[in-house]
Scaffold this active site. Structure first.
Site, PDB file in Angstrom:
ATOM      1  N   VAL A  40       0.823  -1.204   0.000  1.00  0.00           N
ATOM      2  CA  VAL A  40       0.000   0.000   0.000  1.00  0.00           C
ATOM      3  C   VAL A  40       0.863   1.263   0.000  1.00  0.00           C
ATOM      4  CG1 VAL A  40      -1.620   1.320   1.432  1.00  0.00           C
ATOM      5  CG2 VAL A  40      -2.005  -1.102   1.005  1.00  0.00           C
TER       6      VAL A  40
ATOM      7  N   LYS B 175      14.315  -3.662   1.555  1.00  0.00           N
ATOM      8  CA  LYS B 175      13.320  -3.007   0.691  1.00  0.00           C
ATOM      9  C   LYS B 175      13.851  -1.664   0.189  1.00  0.00           C
ATOM     10  CE  LYS B 175       8.898  -4.793   2.010  1.00  0.00           C
ATOM     11  NZ  LYS B 175       7.823  -4.834   2.955  1.00  0.00           N
TER      12      LYS B 175
ATOM     13  N   GLU C 276      -7.373   2.560   1.752  1.00  0.00           N
ATOM     14  CA  GLU C 276      -6.909   2.106   0.440  1.00  0.00           C
ATOM     15  C   GLU C 276      -7.808   0.955  -0.002  1.00  0.00           C
ATOM     16  OE1 GLU C 276      -5.845   1.754  -2.641  1.00  0.00           O
ATOM     17  OE2 GLU C 276      -4.011   2.767  -1.968  1.00  0.00           O
ATOM     18  N   PHE C 277      -8.292   1.023  -1.250  1.00  0.00           N
ATOM     19  CA  PHE C 277      -9.162  -0.050  -1.744  1.00  0.00           C
ATOM     20  C   PHE C 277      -8.502  -0.835  -2.873  1.00  0.00           C
ATOM     21  CE2 PHE C 277     -12.069   3.319  -0.205  1.00  0.00           C
ATOM     22  CZ  PHE C 277     -12.728   2.609   0.793  1.00  0.00           C
ATOM     23  N   LEU C 278      -7.191  -0.651  -3.070  1.00  0.00           N
ATOM     24  CA  LEU C 278      -6.553  -1.281  -4.240  1.00  0.00           C
ATOM     25  C   LEU C 278      -6.648  -2.799  -4.201  1.00  0.00           C
ATOM     26  CD1 LEU C 278      -3.635  -2.729  -3.386  1.00  0.00           C
ATOM     27  CD2 LEU C 278      -2.886  -0.390  -3.290  1.00  0.00           C
TER      28      LEU C 278
ATOM     29  N   GLU D 223      -4.460  -6.041  -4.920  1.00  0.00           N
ATOM     30  CA  GLU D 223      -3.056  -6.393  -5.104  1.00  0.00           C
ATOM     31  C   GLU D 223      -2.860  -6.977  -6.481  1.00  0.00           C
ATOM     32  OE1 GLU D 223      -1.463  -7.602  -0.909  1.00  0.00           O
ATOM     33  OE2 GLU D 223      -0.523  -8.814  -2.444  1.00  0.00           O
TER      34      GLU D 223
ATOM     35  N   CYS E 154      -5.899  -9.289   3.325  1.00  0.00           N
ATOM     36  CA  CYS E 154      -6.910  -8.326   3.776  1.00  0.00           C
ATOM     37  C   CYS E 154      -8.235  -8.930   4.237  1.00  0.00           C
ATOM     38  CB  CYS E 154      -7.179  -7.311   2.666  1.00  0.00           C
ATOM     39  SG  CYS E 154      -5.745  -6.279   2.354  1.00  0.00           S
TER      40      CYS E 154
ATOM     41  N   LYS F 245      -8.506 -10.977   7.663  1.00  0.00           N
ATOM     42  CA  LYS F 245      -8.144 -10.212   8.867  1.00  0.00           C
ATOM     43  C   LYS F 245      -9.100  -9.044   9.077  1.00  0.00           C
ATOM     44  CE  LYS F 245      -4.620  -6.794   7.491  1.00  0.00           C
ATOM     45  NZ  LYS F 245      -5.265  -5.542   7.822  1.00  0.00           N
TER      46      LYS F 245
HETATM   47  N1  LIG Z   1      -2.131  -5.347   0.604  1.00  0.00           N
HETATM   48  C1  LIG Z   1      -3.297  -4.902   0.211  1.00  0.00           C
HETATM   49  O1  LIG Z   1      -3.830  -5.291  -0.834  1.00  0.00           O
HETATM   50  C2  LIG Z   1      -4.031  -3.853   1.027  1.00  0.00           C
HETATM   51  C3  LIG Z   1      -5.144  -3.202   0.462  1.00  0.00           C
HETATM   52  C4  LIG Z   1      -5.794  -2.232   1.204  1.00  0.00           C
HETATM   53  C5  LIG Z   1      -5.380  -1.949   2.505  1.00  0.00           C
HETATM   54  N2  LIG Z   1      -4.323  -2.616   3.042  1.00  0.00           N
HETATM   55  C6  LIG Z   1      -3.897  -2.246   4.387  1.00  0.00           C
HETATM   56  O2  LIG Z   1      -2.766  -1.415   4.308  1.00  0.00           O
HETATM   57  C7  LIG Z   1      -1.856  -1.678   5.377  1.00  0.00           C
HETATM   58  C8  LIG Z   1      -0.513  -2.071   4.842  1.00  0.00           C
HETATM   59  O3  LIG Z   1      -0.637  -3.271   4.112  1.00  0.00           O
HETATM   60  P1  LIG Z   1       0.523  -3.814   3.187  1.00  0.00           P
HETATM   61  O4  LIG Z   1       0.003  -4.999   2.488  1.00  0.00           O
HETATM   62  O5  LIG Z   1       1.081  -2.692   2.391  1.00  0.00           O
HETATM   63  O6  LIG Z   1       1.592  -4.267   4.316  1.00  0.00           O
HETATM   64  P2  LIG Z   1       3.134  -4.592   4.116  1.00  0.00           P
HETATM   65  O7  LIG Z   1       3.500  -5.496   5.231  1.00  0.00           O
HETATM   66  O8  LIG Z   1       3.399  -5.012   2.706  1.00  0.00           O
HETATM   67  O9  LIG Z   1       3.848  -3.189   4.311  1.00  0.00           O
HETATM   68  C9  LIG Z   1       4.032  -2.582   5.548  1.00  0.00           C
HETATM   69  C10 LIG Z   1       5.422  -1.943   5.533  1.00  0.00           C
HETATM   70  O10 LIG Z   1       5.560  -1.128   6.682  1.00  0.00           O
HETATM   71  C11 LIG Z   1       6.908  -1.247   7.145  1.00  0.00           C
HETATM   72  N3  LIG Z   1       6.946  -0.808   8.541  1.00  0.00           N
HETATM   73  C12 LIG Z   1       6.429  -1.395   9.634  1.00  0.00           C
HETATM   74  N4  LIG Z   1       6.642  -0.647  10.733  1.00  0.00           N
HETATM   75  C13 LIG Z   1       7.307   0.455  10.310  1.00  0.00           C
HETATM   76  C14 LIG Z   1       7.824   1.608  10.965  1.00  0.00           C
HETATM   77  N5  LIG Z   1       7.658   1.800  12.277  1.00  0.00           N
HETATM   78  N6  LIG Z   1       8.453   2.546  10.231  1.00  0.00           N
HETATM   79  C15 LIG Z   1       8.616   2.349   8.898  1.00  0.00           C
HETATM   80  N7  LIG Z   1       8.165   1.283   8.212  1.00  0.00           N
HETATM   81  C16 LIG Z   1       7.519   0.350   8.925  1.00  0.00           C
HETATM   82  C17 LIG Z   1       7.245  -2.709   6.914  1.00  0.00           C
HETATM   83  O11 LIG Z   1       8.650  -2.920   6.878  1.00  0.00           O
HETATM   84  C18 LIG Z   1       6.554  -2.971   5.572  1.00  0.00           C
HETATM   85  O12 LIG Z   1       7.424  -2.727   4.484  1.00  0.00           O
HETATM   86  C19 LIG Z   1      -2.532  -2.746   6.235  1.00  0.00           C
HETATM   87  O13 LIG Z   1      -3.251  -2.121   7.251  1.00  0.00           O
HETATM   88  C20 LIG Z   1      -3.473  -3.414   5.266  1.00  0.00           C
HETATM   89  O14 LIG Z   1      -4.567  -3.982   5.902  1.00  0.00           O
HETATM   90  C21 LIG Z   1      -3.626  -3.554   2.325  1.00  0.00           C
END
Ligand SMILES: NC(=O)c1ccc[n+]([C@@H]2O[C@H](COP(=O)([O-])OP(=O)(O)OC[C@H]3O[C@@H](n4cnc5c(N)ncnc54)[C@H](O)[C@@H]3O)[C@@H](O)[C@H]2O)c1
Length: 445
Positions: free
Chosen positions: A12, A36, A153-155, A157, A262, A265
């Site tokens: 996201v 990363k 975010e509604f994307l 993946e 998503c 959870k």
């Molecule tokens: N993946 C999806 O399709 C999607 C879609 C909509 C919403 N979301 C939501 O968005 C959020 C993120 O999801 P994601 O899939 O991108 O997660 P992700 O695990 O891919 O990314 C999270 C990132 O945050 C970093 N991080 C954690 N703590 C940190 C800190 N203190 N400082 C800096 N970086 C830090 C991690 O290293 C990681 O790279 C979640 O709440 C999820 O539910 C995800």
């Protein structure tokens, strides 16, 4: 154009950073994961997303996007700070806020002027109050040093950057209309419905949207089982239902159950959140229970195909990611299904077009992950298809048939809904008109 910091460059956060830079803003993306950030500094996304690499490289070359390991560098001078860290499922099903609160603490320490902190993570009602508390502990006051907004975010993946630039809607929650409008103005140039509301409403919109999608999947899986019992064909039935514009076709595809990072959870978090506030959401529980039943149903179908025992049998699995066109195996339905078969004594060999490496890290020795589908299916007693990758239908099934012990397919995603390849016997989810599986493992099909 605005100066923006993005904390967390996972799926996201990275899409948000690249998307905002593409809209013309000056963006600094920050993550605590050194690997990363190293990749991103070299213009390489740390995971697969269609088209993302091109947008990333272009924004970096044009000087609108850079990456750092330092929160200070991302936050200093940024009027807007997006927070996109993860909010995974805690042991009891509620959202684990530790990443969100720890990121808030680092941001509080780095803030040097006034910033609007825009939470992009899926975060339950009450979580922003906890953030305010953490910020206060660090001497930062809401209204004076920062403001808060929630921008879900509604994307999807796999097509994240496309979805960012062509969203179904943009929702911004804030406690004053001024803050909401200001955050919404970052999306100028994007033509989509835009809704500003309260923070709480925006949070519930995100959770309820995912719960609704999960409900559709559980609904069609229920109808699939009904079709199997009645001798119907859910693929025609789903089309007939979905043609009604009041219903629509999306998320009416039967399968092994919803999974991924998503839907499960977020549904559980909504259930726990409701309970915490005194409401017991039986309907939401039913969606979850139906999904659990579907996983067991798929395992049972494989067991049935093997003659009732897993011990001493080999299952070849096609598909490990939670959906096609992604390398994401996190919380994929493949994890509980493969572990269950393995625990019951099966040898499990598997292949996935993109998720193989991620799967190896998750499964360890319990599953043999191959880079080649033909090797994965060599000598197996049954083939289980778990992800609807298009390439699976195009495999040379004659060649595979010559190398398997029994030509049996458990097609939990329906890629063979119009008929199994020649010489193969298949169970396809939601089809009640195919021959029932042989029960004797020795029988010649
Ligand atoms: N993946 C999806 O399709 C999607 C879609 C909509 C919403 N979301 C939501 O968005 C959020 C993120 O999801 P994601 O899939 O991108 O997660 P992700 O695990 O891919 O990314 C999270 C990132 O945050 C970093 N991080 C954690 N703590 C940190 C800190 N203190 N400082 C800096 N970086 C830090 C991690 O290293 C990681 O790279 C979640 O709440 C999820 O539910 C995800």
């Amino acid at each position: 154009m605005a100066r923006i910091g993005v904390i967390g460059t996972g799926y996201v956060g990275l899409v948000t950073a690249v998307g905002m830079a593409t809209l013309g803003h000056e963006v600094v993306g920050m993550d605590k994961d050194e690997g990363k950030i190293r990749k991103l500094k070299g213009g390489e996304p740390p995971f697969y997303e269609e088209g993302l690499e091109d947008y990333l490289k272009r924004a970096m070359e044009e000087g609108r996007l850079r990456f750092t390991l330092s929160t200070e560098e991302a936050v200093k001078g940024a009027r807007y700070v997006f927070i996109a860290v993860n909010t995974p499922m805690d042991d009891d099903g509620s959202a684990d806020l530790s990443q969100l609160l720890s990121a808030s603490r680092s941001i509080a320490r780095a803030l040097d002027g006034f910033s609007i902190l825009i939470v992009r993570s899926t975060a339950p009602v009450g979580s922003l109050d906890a953030m305010v508390e953490v910020m206060r502990e660090e001497g930062k006051e809401r209204g004076r040093d920062y403001e808060l907004a929630y921008n879900p975010e509604f994307l999807r993946e796999g097509t994240g950057i496309y979805d960012f630039l062509n969203p179904s809607r943009i929702v911004v929650g804030a406690d004053t209309p001024e803050v909401a409008e200001e955050v919404m103005s970052l999306y100028e140039g994007i033509n989509s419905p835009k809704l500003t509301t309260s923070i709480k409403n925006a949070q519930i919109i995100k959770y309820a949207s995912n719960a609704f999608l999960a409900a559709r999947v559980s609904f069609i899986n229920e109808i699939a089982a009904v079709c199997e019992a009645l001798g119907g064909d859910v693929w025609d039935v789903a089309e007939g239902i979905g043609l009604d514009p009041r219903i629509g076709r999306h998320y009416l595809r039967p399968g092994p159950g919803y999974s991924g990072p998503c839907l499960p959870k977020d549904l559980m978090a909504l259930i726990r959140m409701s309970e915490e506030y005194g409401h017991f959401p039986h309907f939401l529980e039913a969606i979850h229970l139906r999904n659990e039943a579907q996983k067991r149903r798929v395992v049972w179908k494989v067991k049935e195909a093997l003659g009732g025992v897993f011990t001493g049998k080999t299952v070849g699995v096609l598909g490990l990611t939670f959906k096609p066109n992604t390398d994401d195996v996190r919380n994929s339905i493949s994890i509980p299904i493969l572990r269950r078969m393995s625990k019951q004594g099966a040898r499990v060999k598997a292949y996935d077009p993109m998720g193989g490496e991620n799967a190896k890290a998750i499964f360890g020795d319990a599953v043999e992950v191959y880079n080649d589908p033909y090797e994965a299916l060599d000598g197996v007693d049954a083939v289980l298809i778990l992800t609807a990758w298009e390439e699976f239908a195009k495999l040379d099934w004659d060649r595979i048939r010559e190398r398997v012990r029994r030509p049996y397919i458990v097609d939990s995603v329906g890629i063979f809904r119009r008929g199994a390849p020649e010489g193969w016997r298949a169970w396809t989810v939601g089809k009640g008109d195919l021959p029932s599986p042989e029960v004797s493992p020795e029988s010649d099909v």
